[in-house]
Design a protein around this motif. Structure first.
Motif, short mmCIF file in Angstrom:
data_model
loop_
_atom_site.label_atom_id
_atom_site.label_comp_id
_atom_site.label_asym_id
_atom_site.label_seq_id
_atom_site.Cartn_x
_atom_site.Cartn_y
_atom_site.Cartn_z
N SER A 471 -9.90 0.83 -7.99
CA SER A 471 -11.16 1.30 -8.56
C SER A 471 -12.33 1.00 -7.63
N THR A 472 -13.32 1.86 -7.66
CA THR A 472 -14.54 1.64 -6.85
C THR A 472 -15.34 0.45 -7.37
N HIS A 473 -15.09 0.03 -8.61
CA HIS A 473 -15.80 -1.11 -9.18
C HIS A 473 -15.21 -2.44 -8.75
N TRP A 474 -13.99 -2.42 -8.23
CA TRP A 474 -13.29 -3.68 -7.93
C TRP A 474 -13.89 -4.35 -6.70
N GLN A 475 -14.13 -5.66 -6.81
CA GLN A 475 -14.79 -6.39 -5.72
C GLN A 475 -13.96 -7.52 -5.16
N ARG A 476 -12.81 -7.82 -5.78
CA ARG A 476 -12.01 -8.94 -5.31
C ARG A 476 -10.91 -8.46 -4.35
N PRO A 477 -10.40 -9.37 -3.50
CA PRO A 477 -9.29 -8.99 -2.59
C PRO A 477 -8.02 -8.67 -3.38
N ARG A 478 -7.07 -8.01 -2.72
CA ARG A 478 -5.80 -7.66 -3.34
C ARG A 478 -5.06 -8.92 -3.77
N CYS A 479 -4.57 -8.92 -5.00
CA CYS A 479 -3.82 -10.05 -5.54
C CYS A 479 -2.35 -9.92 -5.14
N ARG A 480 -1.75 -11.00 -4.70
CA ARG A 480 -0.34 -10.99 -4.32
C ARG A 480 0.52 -11.12 -5.59
N ILE A 481 1.43 -10.18 -5.79
CA ILE A 481 2.29 -10.19 -6.97
C ILE A 481 3.72 -10.49 -6.55
N ILE A 482 4.28 -11.55 -7.12
CA ILE A 482 5.63 -12.02 -6.77
C ILE A 482 6.57 -11.73 -7.94
N ALA A 483 7.57 -10.91 -7.69
CA ALA A 483 8.53 -10.56 -8.74
C ALA A 483 9.44 -11.76 -9.03
N MET A 484 9.65 -12.04 -10.31
CA MET A 484 10.66 -13.01 -10.74
C MET A 484 11.64 -12.24 -11.61
N THR A 485 12.87 -12.09 -11.15
CA THR A 485 13.80 -11.27 -11.92
C THR A 485 15.19 -11.88 -11.95
N ALA A 486 15.84 -11.69 -13.09
CA ALA A 486 17.24 -12.10 -13.23
C ALA A 486 18.18 -10.94 -12.92
N ASN A 487 17.62 -9.78 -12.58
CA ASN A 487 18.43 -8.61 -12.22
C ASN A 487 18.62 -8.60 -10.71
N VAL A 488 19.85 -8.87 -10.25
CA VAL A 488 20.12 -8.92 -8.81
C VAL A 488 20.92 -7.71 -8.36
N MET A 489 20.92 -6.63 -9.17
CA MET A 489 21.65 -5.43 -8.79
C MET A 489 20.98 -4.78 -7.60
N ASP A 490 21.79 -4.04 -6.81
CA ASP A 490 21.25 -3.34 -5.65
C ASP A 490 20.15 -2.40 -6.08
N GLY A 491 19.08 -2.39 -5.33
CA GLY A 491 17.97 -1.50 -5.60
C GLY A 491 16.84 -2.14 -6.38
N GLU A 492 17.08 -3.31 -7.00
CA GLU A 492 16.03 -3.95 -7.80
C GLU A 492 14.86 -4.40 -6.92
N ARG A 493 15.18 -4.96 -5.75
CA ARG A 493 14.12 -5.39 -4.83
C ARG A 493 13.26 -4.19 -4.43
N GLU A 494 13.92 -3.05 -4.12
CA GLU A 494 13.19 -1.85 -3.72
C GLU A 494 12.30 -1.35 -4.86
N ARG A 495 12.83 -1.39 -6.10
CA ARG A 495 12.03 -0.94 -7.25
C ARG A 495 10.79 -1.81 -7.42
N CYS A 496 10.92 -3.11 -7.17
CA CYS A 496 9.77 -4.01 -7.28
C CYS A 496 8.71 -3.66 -6.24
N PHE A 497 9.15 -3.44 -5.00
CA PHE A 497 8.19 -3.12 -3.94
C PHE A 497 7.55 -1.75 -4.17
N GLU A 498 8.33 -0.79 -4.67
CA GLU A 498 7.78 0.54 -4.97
C GLU A 498 6.71 0.47 -6.05
N ALA A 499 6.87 -0.46 -6.99
CA ALA A 499 5.88 -0.61 -8.06
C ALA A 499 4.59 -1.24 -7.56
N GLY A 500 4.64 -1.87 -6.36
CA GLY A 500 3.44 -2.48 -5.79
C GLY A 500 3.51 -3.98 -5.65
#
Length: 660
Positions: A471-500
């Motif tokens: 948003s143009t209103h946002w003034q803070r730096p990008r927040c780092r988001i760390i996924a915590m998941t119990a799903n270790v199936m192939d593709g889960e890491r990629e889905r997390c990164f695709e979500a941002g």
């Protein structure tokens, strides 16, 4: 076509010229069933030969003769559709003219019937194959979804068991308590190993296990395995050694995680079946014919109990144990070697064993060599980075502002306790919606985000947060988001990164993985935070005082004081309503509430709150929901900073009233 019981014929399809009305003949044909010898189709079914009727309207044995006459249908030919000597159905042709039979034409129709039969059979086979393929794909999808669900559902409580017991071990316990808690933790770790084996084997069986292809260092992988298993070897009095041939290329391309898993299985087995002596990990080049791809061989040689030929034949088979008796000394699922064999084969290699009872065993596997110069550069860069880090001044003393998002109460408490143990504090949110609201209202350097939650999961919450940041209103730096998941199936890491998301740690949470993830957070120093985010400036203070004075002149001091008092009382409730409505379905209600607050704030010269409410009103009008929670959070902060000044004005007005 023939019914399923192969006794009667019924009309399956009909084609006719749209210029001729034969509706009555069609309806009658659909209503009839033809058994052998009955009507033209039945005669063909009975004889197995093509039939030609010169004028069906005059044919007494035909049940449709009267209707054929009404519809001006006369000539009729019918021939069997045959496949592999069996009649599948009958094809009829009708004409408005009566024609004498022609033998050559009947023979031609007989050939056409055979070709149609072959075509129908082929199409049926193709359709069955497509259906079988779709059913198999659906079963695979169901199996994959089941594995993902089971992975999450099993790992979630295991995360609590292993994590809480590890934290408990770091508290003040007497020796007996320490022994019991350690037994709980070790049992949890053992169960987790079994679960991992079953999930890995299931993924391989479902063909859902994909290998990664990235630069890696062979010596680093071997050293890592030794480091992890050294304490087990020492506890059994076994010496763990490594021999790497100087001619073996160390910079390779492949899947380091799966290579490590194979080695862990082989070395772990060696330790389990060796009571004294040594275990040696030996890496060497394999002599291959000229022109053949180069190979390396990794051997795990132990001085353990060894195996006879019959026992060796049982190896590498799923769920198979060398000693399957009820009195067997050594536990395990029997999946480790089966998984290792499948992984080696997926990598294009081979695996085997040479063993003698009482003298030990040599497990070996061979893999094709794929050298990679990038891995060499990476190793040099890591070495340079390490030396550079040693020369850097101490890191910033500021701790990151953290938000932990977790719906499971045990896992939430465990994550908070683990953070506190390492000197971190954190706010908590129990679902994705709450996380988005808290993110918009407060400043965070990082968010530890569970992926599987009700209402709004971690992926959706991350996408919502990234929309707010855009948003143009946002003034803070990008927040780092760390996924915590119990799903270790192939593709889960990629889905997390695709979500941002920016980082990924799997459950059960391990202190090392958690602290490494936290070390990658960029902490914004408090002095560098955007100043005056509420918008309450000296100019706004002056504008507000002027507006209050103008109101007192136009109305009265008493009325103005009452207006301010009511506004201070009502506005928090209105802001709460805005928080509930923001990004929700009832956008008209949000628009009305923002408009109302916009008007009342302008009375007291609160221009910043007025402009925020105006922007929120426009967003609600256009159904643009991404920025709404952030604007509402700014409105609440604006009220919090304006309130003291207005209360000061209110006190001044009341004093003026008493004096006068």
């Amino acid at each position: 076509m023939l019914d399923s019981d192969q006794k009667n014929l019924h009309l399956a399809e009909i084609w006719h010229s749209p210029l001729k009305d034969i509706t009555g003949f069609v309806e009658l044909s659909r209503s009839l069933t033809f058994k052998a010898g009955h009507g033209l189709p039945g005669i063909v079914l009975h004889s197995g030969q093509p039939q030609w009727i010169r004028d069906v309207a005059e044919h007494a044995e035909c049940p449709r003769s009267s209707m054929a006459k009404k519809c001006h249908l006369h000539g009729a030919i019918a021939f069997p559709i045959v496949a592999q000597g069996e009649i599948l159905g009958v094809l009829e042709l009708f004409s408005c003219d009566a024609h004498a039979p022609e033998e050559s034409l009947l023979e031609a129709f007989s050939g056409i019937g055979n070709q149609l039969g072959q075509f129908i059979v082929r199409k049926c086979v193709e359709q069955n194959l497509v259906s079988a393929k779709e059913a198999a794909e659906s079963a695979n999808r169901a199996k994959s979804e089941f594995l993902a669900t089971m992975s999450h559902e099993i790992r979630t409580p295991m995360n609590g068991i292993i994590g809480m017991s590890s934290l408990l071990l770091d508290t003040q316990l007497d020796s007996r308590q320490h022994e019991m808690v350690d037994a709980v933790r070790q049992s949890g770790e053992a169960l987790m190993t079994i679960i991992e084996d079953i999930l890995d084997f299931s993924k391989i069986e479902a063909r859902r296990l994909d290998l990664v292809d990235e630069p890696c260092r062979l010596d680093s992988i071997v050293d890592g395995v030794v480091g992890l298993l050294q304490h087990k070897a020492i506890s059994r009095g076994v010496d763990l050694k490594v021999e790497i041939d100087p001619n073996v290329p160390l910079a390779l391309k492949g899947d380091p995680g799966r290579l490590r898993q194979i080695l862990m299985n082989l070395v772990g087995n060696g330790i389990k079946f060796t009571d004294h002596g040594s275990i040696c990990i030996k890496v060497s080049r394999v002599a291959v014919p000229e022109g053949a791809p180069e190979q390396i061989e990794i051997s795990v040689i132990d001085s353990g109990i060894g195996m006879n030929e019959e026992q060796q034949r049982k190896l590498f088979q799923a769920f198979s144990q060398v000693d399957s008796s009820t009195t067997r000394r050594f536990g395990g699922t029997g999946l480790g070697l089966a998984i290792s064999k499948r992984l080696v084969e997926l990598m294009g290699g081979s695996i085997g064993v040479v063993s003698t009872p009482g003298l030990g065993s040599r497990f070996w596997f061979r893999l094709p060599v794929r050298e990679d110069s990038e891995a060499e550069k990476q190793a040099e860069n890591e070495l340079n980075a390490k030396s550079h880090e040693e020369s850097l001044p101490p890191p910033c003393a500021y701790k990151p502002r953290l938000l932990v998002v977790e719906d499971n109460e045990v896992n939430l408490r465990m994550a908070i306790m683990m953070l506190e143990k390492h000197g971190f504090s954190a706010d908590v949110a129990r679902d994705g919606e709450q996380a988005v609201d808290q993110f918009a209202a407060r400043a965070y350097d990082a968010i530890l985000m569970d992926c599987h939650m009700p209402h709004m999961d971690g992926h959706e919450a991350t996408r919502a947060i990234r929309e707010i940041e855009a948003s143009t209103h946002w003034q803070r730096p990008r927040c780092r988001i760390i996924a915590m998941t119990a799903n270790v199936m192939d593709g889960e890491r990629e889905r997390c990164f695709e979500a941002g998301m920016d980082d990924y740690i799997s459950k059960p949470l391990r202190a090392k993985a958690l602290t490494e993830a936290l070390a990658r957070i960029h902490v914004l120093e408090p002095t560098k935070e955007p100043e005056n985010i509420s918008g309450w400036t000296e100019e706004e203070v002056s504008t507000s005082k002027d507006a209050v004075k103008l109101l007192a002149d136009e109305l009265s001091v008493e009325d103005t004081a009452e207006l301010i008092e009511n506004w201070l009382k009502d506005t928090p409730e209105r802001i709460t309503d805005l928080e509930k409505l923001a990004a929700g379905q009832d956008q008209p209600a949000l628009q009305r509430t923002a408009h109302s607050l916009k008007g009342s704030s302008s009375l007291f010269g609160l221009t910043h709150i007025h402009s925020l409410c105006r922007d929120l009103e426009h967003l609600a009008e256009s159904d643009s929901r991404a920025d709404q929670p952030f604007l509402v959070a700014q409105i609440r902060r604006g009220f919090a900073t304006a309130e003291p000044s207005l209360r000061e004005e209110l006190t001044h007005l009341r004093t003026t009233t008493i004096t006068s």
